[in-house]
Design a protein around this motif. Structure first.
Motif, PDB file in Angstrom:
ATOM      1  N   LYS A  36       3.998  47.615  73.850  1.00 15.28           N
ATOM      2  CA  LYS A  36       2.542  47.665  73.873  1.00 15.28           C
ATOM      3  C   LYS A  36       1.948  46.737  74.929  1.00 15.28           C
ATOM      4  N   ILE A  37       2.485  45.534  75.060  1.00 10.90           N
ATOM      5  CA  ILE A  37       1.967  44.579  76.053  1.00 10.90           C
ATOM      6  C   ILE A  37       2.150  45.138  77.460  1.00 10.90           C
ATOM      7  N   GLU A  38       3.334  45.652  77.737  1.00  9.97           N
ATOM      8  CA  GLU A  38       3.622  46.199  79.066  1.00  9.97           C
ATOM      9  C   GLU A  38       2.752  47.417  79.383  1.00  9.97           C
ATOM     10  N   LEU A  39       2.518  48.241  78.374  1.00 13.48           N
ATOM     11  CA  LEU A  39       1.654  49.410  78.576  1.00 13.48           C
ATOM     12  C   LEU A  39       0.226  48.974  78.912  1.00 13.48           C
ATOM     13  N   ASN A  40      -0.245  47.949  78.233  1.00  8.77           N
ATOM     14  CA  ASN A  40      -1.597  47.458  78.507  1.00  8.77           C
ATOM     15  C   ASN A  40      -1.707  46.854  79.906  1.00  8.77           C
ATOM     16  N   ILE A  41      -0.637  46.248  80.386  1.00  9.52           N
ATOM     17  CA  ILE A  41      -0.630  45.752  81.767  1.00  9.52           C
ATOM     18  C   ILE A  41      -0.730  46.930  82.737  1.00  9.52           C
ATOM     19  N   LEU A  42       0.024  47.983  82.467  1.00  8.77           N
ATOM     20  CA  LEU A  42      -0.021  49.174  83.324  1.00  8.77           C
ATOM     21  C   LEU A  42      -1.381  49.860  83.271  1.00  8.77           C
ATOM     22  N   ASN A  43      -2.133  49.633  82.202  1.00 15.57           N
ATOM     23  CA  ASN A  43      -3.470  50.219  82.083  1.00 15.57           C
ATOM     24  C   ASN A  43      -4.386  49.814  83.232  1.00 15.57           C
ATOM     25  N   SER A  44      -4.068  48.672  83.871  1.00 13.23           N
ATOM     26  CA  SER A  44      -4.906  48.206  84.986  1.00 13.23           C
ATOM     27  C   SER A  44      -4.859  49.157  86.184  1.00 13.23           C
ATOM     28  N   LEU A  45      -3.864  50.046  86.195  1.00 14.13           N
ATOM     29  CA  LEU A  45      -3.730  50.996  87.306  1.00 14.13           C
ATOM     30  C   LEU A  45      -4.579  52.254  87.100  1.00 14.13           C
ATOM     31  N   ILE A  46      -5.082  52.444  85.898  1.00 16.15           N
ATOM     32  CA  ILE A  46      -5.859  53.659  85.633  1.00 16.15           C
ATOM     33  C   ILE A  46      -7.157  53.643  86.430  1.00 16.15           C
ATOM     34  N   GLY A  47      -7.374  54.689  87.198  1.00 13.85           N
ATOM     35  CA  GLY A  47      -8.563  54.811  88.027  1.00 13.85           C
ATOM     36  C   GLY A  47      -8.512  54.022  89.317  1.00 13.85           C
ATOM     37  N   SER A  48      -7.363  53.436  89.644  1.00  7.66           N
ATOM     38  CA  SER A  48      -7.245  52.611  90.854  1.00  7.66           C
ATOM     39  C   SER A  48      -7.443  53.437  92.126  1.00  7.66           C
ATOM     40  N   ASN A  49      -8.182  52.881  93.076  1.00  7.86           N
ATOM     41  CA  ASN A  49      -8.368  53.544  94.377  1.00  7.86           C
ATOM     42  C   ASN A  49      -7.268  53.176  95.371  1.00  7.86           C
ATOM     43  N   ASN A  50      -6.477  52.187  95.014  1.00  4.79           N
ATOM     44  CA  ASN A  50      -5.379  51.754  95.887  1.00  4.79           C
ATOM     45  C   ASN A  50      -4.144  51.530  95.013  1.00  4.79           C
ATOM     46  N   ILE A  51      -3.711  52.613  94.365  1.00  6.03           N
ATOM     47  CA  ILE A  51      -2.686  52.496  93.324  1.00  6.03           C
ATOM     48  C   ILE A  51      -1.331  52.087  93.875  1.00  6.03           C
ATOM     49  N   ASP A  52      -1.014  52.488  95.126  1.00  2.15           N
ATOM     50  CA  ASP A  52       0.271  52.109  95.725  1.00  2.15           C
ATOM     51  C   ASP A  52       0.398  50.586  95.812  1.00  2.15           C
ATOM     52  N   GLU A  53      -0.621  49.967  96.387  1.00  2.79           N
ATOM     53  CA  GLU A  53      -0.588  48.519  96.597  1.00  2.79           C
ATOM     54  C   GLU A  53      -0.654  47.771  95.273  1.00  2.79           C
ATOM     55  N   GLU A  54      -1.511  48.243  94.367  1.00  8.02           N
ATOM     56  CA  GLU A  54      -1.671  47.555  93.093  1.00  8.02           C
ATOM     57  C   GLU A  54      -0.418  47.690  92.223  1.00  8.02           C
ATOM     58  N   PHE A  55       0.255  48.831  92.308  1.00  4.90           N
ATOM     59  CA  PHE A  55       1.502  49.018  91.575  1.00  4.90           C
ATOM     60  C   PHE A  55       2.562  48.024  92.071  1.00  4.90           C
ATOM     61  N   GLU A  56       2.648  47.879  93.390  1.00  5.77           N
ATOM     62  CA  GLU A  56       3.631  46.962  93.955  1.00  5.77           C
ATOM     63  C   GLU A  56       3.367  45.529  93.512  1.00  5.77           C
ATOM     64  N   LYS A  57       2.110  45.091  93.548  1.00  9.70           N
ATOM     65  CA  LYS A  57       1.756  43.744  93.106  1.00  9.70           C
ATOM     66  C   LYS A  57       2.081  43.547  91.621  1.00  9.70           C
ATOM     67  N   LEU A  58       1.779  44.585  90.864  1.00 12.69           N
ATOM     68  CA  LEU A  58       1.988  44.503  89.420  1.00 12.69           C
ATOM     69  C   LEU A  58       3.475  44.360  89.084  1.00 12.69           C
ATOM     70  N   ILE A  59       4.321  45.161  89.740  1.00  9.65           N
ATOM     71  CA  ILE A  59       5.757  45.117  89.464  1.00  9.65           C
ATOM     72  C   ILE A  59       6.360  43.788  89.915  1.00  9.65           C
ATOM     73  N   LYS A  60       5.871  43.252  91.029  1.00  7.54           N
ATOM     74  CA  LYS A  60       6.364  41.948  91.485  1.00  7.54           C
ATOM     75  C   LYS A  60       6.036  40.854  90.478  1.00  7.54           C
ATOM     76  N   LYS A  61       4.854  40.923  89.904  1.00  8.55           N
ATOM     77  CA  LYS A  61       4.415  39.896  88.963  1.00  8.55           C
ATOM     78  C   LYS A  61       4.943  40.147  87.550  1.00  8.55           C
ATOM     79  N   TYR A  62       4.990  41.438  87.161  1.00  5.23           N
ATOM     80  CA  TYR A  62       5.440  41.798  85.808  1.00  5.23           C
ATOM     81  C   TYR A  62       6.540  42.859  85.891  1.00  5.23           C
ATOM     82  N   PRO A  63       7.724  42.507  86.357  1.00  7.38           N
ATOM     83  CA  PRO A  63       8.796  43.512  86.513  1.00  7.38           C
ATOM     84  C   PRO A  63       9.195  44.180  85.201  1.00  7.38           C
ATOM     85  N   GLU A  64       8.914  43.506  84.087  1.00  4.33           N
ATOM     86  CA  GLU A  64       9.277  44.078  82.783  1.00  4.33           C
ATOM     87  C   GLU A  64       8.491  45.350  82.462  1.00  4.33           C
ATOM     88  N   THR A  65       7.388  45.589  83.175  1.00  3.40           N
ATOM     89  CA  THR A  65       6.597  46.802  82.906  1.00  3.40           C
ATOM     90  C   THR A  65       7.340  48.070  83.309  1.00  3.40           C
TER      91      THR A  65
END
Length: 286
Positions: A36-65
């Motif tokens: 549930k925690i990891e899913l909520n972190i991934l929720n930050s990508l919903i509606g993103s206009n720059n999802i490629d870059e934000e996904f990369e930042k997110l995985i670097k910071k929270y690889p467990e997602t």
């Protein structure tokens, strides 16, 4: 009094699904809580206009997602293999084994980026809960395989039998022989086969070996089952202190009714759910 086979088989049921057969929501909720925690972190990508870059930042910071991603595709495994004209890759979502850029390709080509970027969903926890519910429905076959056993056991308990005292689950022939010092070689091909009974009931003067099954649909297996249980019943009749009992039901038997009737004609203790509801247990186990 001789029973009428036609009347008996006409009381067979279409289904014995109980309330827990359809979806195991307890399991669904438990699986979602684990991520549930990891899913909520991934929720930050919903509606993103720059999802490629934000996904990369997110995985670097929270690889467990990463571990959530297979579920979003209704996949249980932590590894997913994918191939196209540009190459073949085996993605590990439990422990990152590829560059983040390759995981971005995965997200694009599977449609997950589009799913999140374009507001097709609003919340990944809700979405994942739906996916888990769908995946759990695939478990109905496994749950269905135990429905008849569970039903028979409920009747056994209802009439006062106590587990591991005077009724036992899933006992092999050698266990029965060792526990009560009874020779069951006639039904084990003199020790060459090892049969397991679904239940054993032990009374003061008899050991009852019980088999249970329910068939919603027909098939060649039913004919073989009827023949093998007919043989087993004839062999058991030669053993003092042991009785074979078969509880079966289901409309699937309509396609194999001739073989079932042959067994019914020679087997004293063959019963269905209707018999159970009419109290047959008190007549059998004495």
């Amino acid at each position: 009094m001789k029973r009428n086979f036609k009347e008996w088989i006409n009381t067979f049921r279409d289904s014995i699904a109980d309330y827990n057969y359809y979806i195991n929501f307890e399991k669904v909720y438990s699986n979602i809580d684990n991520i549930k925690i990891e899913l909520n972190i991934l929720n930050s990508l919903i509606g993103s206009n720059n999802i490629d870059e934000e996904f990369e930042k997110l995985i670097k910071k929270y690889p467990e997602t990463l571990k959530c991603i297979p579920l979003l595709l209704a996949v249980r495994s932590s590894e997913i293999y994918a191939i196209d004209s540009e190459g073949a890759w085996n993605y590990n979502f439990k422990k990152q084994n590829l560059p983040i850029s390759q995981y971005k390709i995965f997200m694009k080509k599977t449609g997950l980026f589009d799913l999140m970027k374009n507001h097709i969903i609003n919340n990944l926890v809700d979405y994942a809960t739906g996916v888990e519910t769908g995946l759990d429905s695939n478990g109905r076959k496994n749950r269905g395989g135990h429905l008849m056993e569970n039903l028979i056991e409920s009747f056994i308990k209802k009439y006062g039998f106590k587990k591991n005292i005077n009724y036992f689950k899933e006992m092999y022939i050698h266990q029965i022989s060792d526990k009560w010092n009874i020779d069951l070689s006639k039904i084990s091909n003199h020790g060459k086969t090892e049969k397991r009974f679904d239940f054993i009931i032990k009374t003061s003067n008899m050991i009852y070996g019980i088999e249970t099954n329910f068939y919603r649909s027909g098939g060649s297996k039913l004919n073989e089952t009827a023949r093998s249980y007919k043989t087993l019943a004839l062999e058991a009749d030669e053993i003092n202190g042991f009785t074979f009992v078969w509880f079966t039901d289901g409309k699937g038997w309509m396609s194999a009714r001739n073989n079932l009737e042959e067994t019914f004609d020679i087997m004293q203790h063959i019963y269905n759910i209707n018999d159970l509801e009419n109290g047959i247990i008190t007549d059998i186990f004495k």
